[in-house]
Write a protein that holds these residues in place. Structure first.
Motif, PDB file in Angstrom:
ATOM      1  N   MET A 160       0.829  -1.202   0.000  1.00 36.87           N
ATOM      2  CA  MET A 160       0.000   0.000   0.000  1.00 36.87           C
ATOM      3  C   MET A 160       0.866   1.256   0.000  1.00 36.87           C
ATOM      4  SD  MET A 160      -2.633   1.416   2.946  1.00 36.87           S
ATOM      5  CE  MET A 160      -1.260   1.837   4.041  1.00 36.87           C
ATOM      6  N   ALA A 161       1.859   1.291   0.897  1.00 38.21           N
ATOM      7  CA  ALA A 161       2.714   2.469   1.016  1.00 38.21           C
ATOM      8  C   ALA A 161       3.480   2.735  -0.270  1.00 38.21           C
ATOM      9  CB  ALA A 161       3.683   2.280   2.188  1.00 38.21           C
ATOM     10  N   ARG A 162       4.017   1.682  -0.873  1.00 42.37           N
ATOM     11  CA  ARG A 162       4.797   1.845  -2.103  1.00 42.37           C
ATOM     12  C   ARG A 162       3.918   2.379  -3.229  1.00 42.37           C
ATOM     13  NH1 ARG A 162      10.315   0.438  -3.735  1.00 42.37           N
ATOM     14  NH2 ARG A 162      10.380   1.138  -5.889  1.00 42.37           N
ATOM     15  N   ALA A 163       2.713   1.858  -3.351  1.00 38.16           N
ATOM     16  CA  ALA A 163       1.803   2.299  -4.413  1.00 38.16           C
ATOM     17  C   ALA A 163       1.430   3.776  -4.252  1.00 38.16           C
ATOM     18  CB  ALA A 163       0.540   1.429  -4.412  1.00 38.16           C
ATOM     19  N   ILE A 164       1.224   4.209  -3.002  1.00 40.33           N
ATOM     20  CA  ILE A 164       0.891   5.608  -2.752  1.00 40.33           C
ATOM     21  C   ILE A 164       2.090   6.502  -3.068  1.00 40.33           C
ATOM     22  CG2 ILE A 164       0.241   7.281  -0.965  1.00 40.33           C
ATOM     23  CD1 ILE A 164      -1.312   4.962   0.384  1.00 40.33           C
ATOM     24  N   ALA A 165       3.286   6.023  -2.733  1.00 38.39           N
ATOM     25  CA  ALA A 165       4.505   6.782  -3.044  1.00 38.39           C
ATOM     26  C   ALA A 165       4.708   6.899  -4.553  1.00 38.39           C
ATOM     27  CB  ALA A 165       5.714   6.111  -2.398  1.00 38.39           C
ATOM     28  N   GLU A 166       4.388   5.842  -5.278  1.00 31.72           N
ATOM     29  CA  GLU A 166       4.498   5.877  -6.737  1.00 31.72           C
ATOM     30  C   GLU A 166       3.579   6.934  -7.331  1.00 31.72           C
ATOM     31  OE1 GLU A 166       6.619   4.398  -8.594  1.00 31.72           O
ATOM     32  OE2 GLU A 166       7.331   2.593  -7.544  1.00 31.72           O
ATOM     33  N   ALA A 167       2.502   7.268  -6.589  1.00 30.82           N
ATOM     34  CA  ALA A 167       1.559   8.302  -7.038  1.00 30.82           C
ATOM     35  C   ALA A 167       2.031   9.706  -6.660  1.00 30.82           C
ATOM     36  CB  ALA A 167       0.175   8.035  -6.456  1.00 30.82           C
ATOM     37  N   GLY A 168       3.172   9.798  -5.922  1.00 29.39           N
ATOM     38  CA  GLY A 168       3.750  11.104  -5.645  1.00 29.39           C
ATOM     39  C   GLY A 168       3.706  11.582  -4.212  1.00 29.39           C
ATOM     40  N   PHE A 169       3.366  10.690  -3.276  1.00 24.11           N
ATOM     41  CA  PHE A 169       3.253  11.107  -1.879  1.00 24.11           C
ATOM     42  C   PHE A 169       4.219  10.332  -0.994  1.00 24.11           C
ATOM     43  CE2 PHE A 169      -0.826  11.920  -3.881  1.00 24.11           C
ATOM     44  CZ  PHE A 169      -1.072  13.237  -3.516  1.00 24.11           C
ATOM     45  N   VAL A 170       4.915  11.045  -0.125  1.00 29.77           N
ATOM     46  CA  VAL A 170       5.770  10.388   0.857  1.00 29.77           C
ATOM     47  C   VAL A 170       4.897   9.576   1.818  1.00 29.77           C
ATOM     48  CG1 VAL A 170       7.380  10.727   2.775  1.00 29.77           C
ATOM     49  CG2 VAL A 170       7.498  12.204   0.769  1.00 29.77           C
ATOM     50  N   VAL A 171       5.323   8.360   2.117  1.00 27.66           N
ATOM     51  CA  VAL A 171       4.620   7.524   3.093  1.00 27.66           C
ATOM     52  C   VAL A 171       5.640   6.991   4.096  1.00 27.66           C
ATOM     53  CG1 VAL A 171       3.135   5.531   3.490  1.00 27.66           C
ATOM     54  CG2 VAL A 171       2.938   6.814   1.344  1.00 27.66           C
ATOM     55  N   ARG A 172       5.338   7.145   5.362  1.00 27.17           N
ATOM     56  CA  ARG A 172       6.194   6.606   6.416  1.00 27.17           C
ATOM     57  C   ARG A 172       5.356   5.715   7.331  1.00 27.17           C
ATOM     58  NH1 ARG A 172      10.043  10.471   9.997  1.00 27.17           N
ATOM     59  NH2 ARG A 172      10.877  10.843   7.883  1.00 27.17           N
ATOM     60  N   ILE A 173       5.746   4.450   7.422  1.00 26.24           N
ATOM     61  CA  ILE A 173       5.090   3.504   8.322  1.00 26.24           C
ATOM     62  C   ILE A 173       5.857   3.527   9.645  1.00 26.24           C
ATOM     63  CG2 ILE A 173       4.385   1.109   8.696  1.00 26.24           C
ATOM     64  CD1 ILE A 173       4.668   0.742   5.606  1.00 26.24           C
ATOM     65  N   ILE A 174       5.211   4.000  10.695  1.00 27.56           N
ATOM     66  CA  ILE A 174       5.839   4.055  12.010  1.00 27.56           C
ATOM     67  C   ILE A 174       5.850   2.650  12.627  1.00 27.56           C
ATOM     68  CG2 ILE A 174       5.659   4.944  14.365  1.00 27.56           C
ATOM     69  CD1 ILE A 174       6.505   7.086  12.454  1.00 27.56           C
ATOM     70  N   LYS A 175       7.003   2.201  13.094  1.00 23.03           N
ATOM     71  CA  LYS A 175       7.089   0.910  13.763  1.00 23.03           C
ATOM     72  C   LYS A 175       6.750   1.073  15.248  1.00 23.03           C
ATOM     73  CE  LYS A 175      10.584  -1.142  10.738  1.00 23.03           C
ATOM     74  NZ  LYS A 175      11.928  -1.774  10.682  1.00 23.03           N
ATOM     75  N   VAL A 176       5.879   0.192  15.733  1.00 22.11           N
ATOM     76  CA  VAL A 176       5.483   0.189  17.137  1.00 22.11           C
ATOM     77  C   VAL A 176       6.311  -0.876  17.854  1.00 22.11           C
ATOM     78  CG1 VAL A 176       3.561  -0.069  18.743  1.00 22.11           C
ATOM     79  CG2 VAL A 176       3.149   0.837  16.440  1.00 22.11           C
ATOM     80  N   PRO A 177       7.021  -0.523  18.915  1.00 24.24           N
ATOM     81  CA  PRO A 177       7.839  -1.513  19.622  1.00 24.24           C
ATOM     82  C   PRO A 177       7.040  -2.760  20.007  1.00 24.24           C
ATOM     83  CG  PRO A 177       8.312   0.671  20.460  1.00 24.24           C
ATOM     84  CD  PRO A 177       7.125   0.806  19.540  1.00 24.24           C
ATOM     85  N   TYR A 178       7.545  -3.912  19.608  1.00 23.97           N
ATOM     86  CA  TYR A 178       6.882  -5.195  19.850  1.00 23.97           C
ATOM     87  C   TYR A 178       5.464  -5.236  19.266  1.00 23.97           C
ATOM     88  CZ  TYR A 178      10.861  -6.157  22.866  1.00 23.97           C
ATOM     89  OH  TYR A 178      12.123  -6.352  23.348  1.00 23.97           O
ATOM     90  N   ARG A 179       5.216  -4.318  18.338  1.00 24.91           N
ATOM     91  CA  ARG A 179       3.961  -4.275  17.577  1.00 24.91           C
ATOM     92  C   ARG A 179       2.716  -4.041  18.429  1.00 24.91           C
ATOM     93  NH1 ARG A 179       4.790  -9.430  13.504  1.00 24.91           N
ATOM     94  NH2 ARG A 179       6.964  -9.024  12.970  1.00 24.91           N
ATOM     95  N   MET A 180       2.887  -3.470  19.596  1.00 20.12           N
ATOM     96  CA  MET A 180       1.753  -3.178  20.477  1.00 20.12           C
ATOM     97  C   MET A 180       1.986  -1.849  21.178  1.00 20.12           C
ATOM     98  SD  MET A 180      -0.801  -5.363  20.614  1.00 20.12           S
ATOM     99  CE  MET A 180      -1.497  -5.217  22.251  1.00 20.12           C
ATOM    100  N   ASP A 181       0.888  -1.169  21.554  1.00 18.22           N
ATOM    101  CA  ASP A 181       1.007   0.062  22.340  1.00 18.22           C
ATOM    102  C   ASP A 181       0.401  -0.164  23.723  1.00 18.22           C
ATOM    103  OD1 ASP A 181      -1.654  -0.100  21.539  1.00 18.22           O
ATOM    104  OD2 ASP A 181      -1.894   2.071  21.485  1.00 18.22           O
ATOM    105  N   ARG A 182       0.622  -1.356  24.245  1.00 19.55           N
ATOM    106  CA  ARG A 182      -0.003  -1.740  25.510  1.00 19.55           C
ATOM    107  C   ARG A 182       0.568  -0.990  26.708  1.00 19.55           C
ATOM    108  NH1 ARG A 182      -4.640  -3.710  25.913  1.00 19.55           N
ATOM    109  NH2 ARG A 182      -4.164  -5.242  24.286  1.00 19.55           N
ATOM    110  N   PHE A 183       1.886  -0.753  26.705  1.00 23.75           N
ATOM    111  CA  PHE A 183       2.538  -0.147  27.861  1.00 23.75           C
ATOM    112  C   PHE A 183       2.930   1.300  27.578  1.00 23.75           C
ATOM    113  CE2 PHE A 183       3.435  -4.734  28.084  1.00 23.75           C
ATOM    114  CZ  PHE A 183       2.799  -5.017  29.292  1.00 23.75           C
ATOM    115  N   PRO A 184       3.023   2.125  28.629  1.00 24.30           N
ATOM    116  CA  PRO A 184       3.363   3.541  28.447  1.00 24.30           C
ATOM    117  C   PRO A 184       4.643   3.767  27.656  1.00 24.30           C
ATOM    118  CG  PRO A 184       2.587   3.169  30.683  1.00 24.30           C
ATOM    119  CD  PRO A 184       2.704   1.821  30.050  1.00 24.30           C
TER     120      PRO A 184
END
Length: 252
Positions: A88-112
């Motif tokens: 998805m991100a690559r396709a949107i970038a190919e259309a001319g828009f910067v895309v940044r996927i933020i990585k969430v530590p351990y893929r969860m936002d459970r802890f502060p």
């Protein structure tokens, strides 16, 4: 009676011993299912049209010819491999828009500390340029949480496969909002989306992907509680990309 009691105690003991095994097995299955699948490695490589950056904090796609409009800053769903959003991100970038996927530590936002890490990575990004903040599933909820105190720093909001906002009204948001949902989503059903519609502003753009489910908004395995899609992942992907690009093009 004593014999029955001993048998009952053995059964209860067996259940107690098996429960952690079931819990661990379920968690392993969930994590395995959330791994990216069928994502071409070439999509993570730079080309003449898009420069890619893949580091600990994020995955970014920057077009050679930048529209200089708002980029898309994106949060993955809970436990989902961020690489699952690369097509998805690559396709949107190919259309001319910067895309940044933020990585969430351990893929969860459970802890502060996890939430703080995501906030720091988001703050660093919004200091660089204008962004539409978006997310899929739990990621959409995270985007809403950041928006509460940072609306002035953002250019828009994108919510994919989510019934949120549910508990808090965001009806007063002044910037553009796009909500994309699938007609076969078992985790954020169309009924739930409709139920909480009043919590988003009246100018929100609503896009329903007919036949689309929850998991096919990215490229990973099946998800517990989801319904079966009646369209292909490729078709759902293209429908999603098309409406996001149209939305970004309209951002002032």
């Amino acid at each position: 009676m004593a014999v029955k009691s001993r048998k009952s105690n053995k059964v209860l003991l067996g259940i107690r011993l098996l429960m952690p095994i079931f819990a661990v097995s379920f968690l392993v299955w969930q994590i395995t299912s959330m791994q990216a699948r069928n994502v071409d490695d070439a999509l993570l490589e730079s080309s003449a049209t898009v420069t890619t950056t893949h580091i600990e904090e994020y995955i970014e796609f920057k077009p050679a010819t930048d529209t200089l409009g708002a980029g898309l800053l994106f949060y993955p769903g809970a436990l989902v491999d961020p690489v699952a959003y690369v097509p998805m991100a690559r396709a949107i970038a190919e259309a001319g828009f910067v895309v940044r996927i933020i990585k969430v530590p351990y893929r969860m936002d459970r802890f502060p500390w996890q939430r703080e890490a995501v906030k720091e990575r988001t703050d660093a990004a919004v200091a660089e340029r204008n962004w539409v903040l978006g997310g899929h599933s739990r990621g959409a909820r995270m985007a809403l949480a950041y928006t509460v105190e940072n609306e002035a720093k953002l250019s828009g909001l994108l919510l994919i496969g989510s019934s949120h906002p549910r508990e808090v009204s965001h009806a007063n948001l002044a910037f553009p909002v796009l909500k994309i949902y699938g007609s076969r989503d078992g985790l954020a059903s169309p009924e739930e989306v409709e139920q909480y519609k009043h919590n988003l502003p009246a100018h929100t753009i609503w896009h329903r992907v007919e036949g689309g489910n929850h998991a096919q908004f990215a490229w990973y395995g099946s998800q517990l509680g989801d319904d079966s899609a009646t369209i292909s992942r490729e078709a759902q992907h293209q429908a999603t990309v098309n409406v996001i690009v149209e939305f970004l093009n309209a951002i002032p």
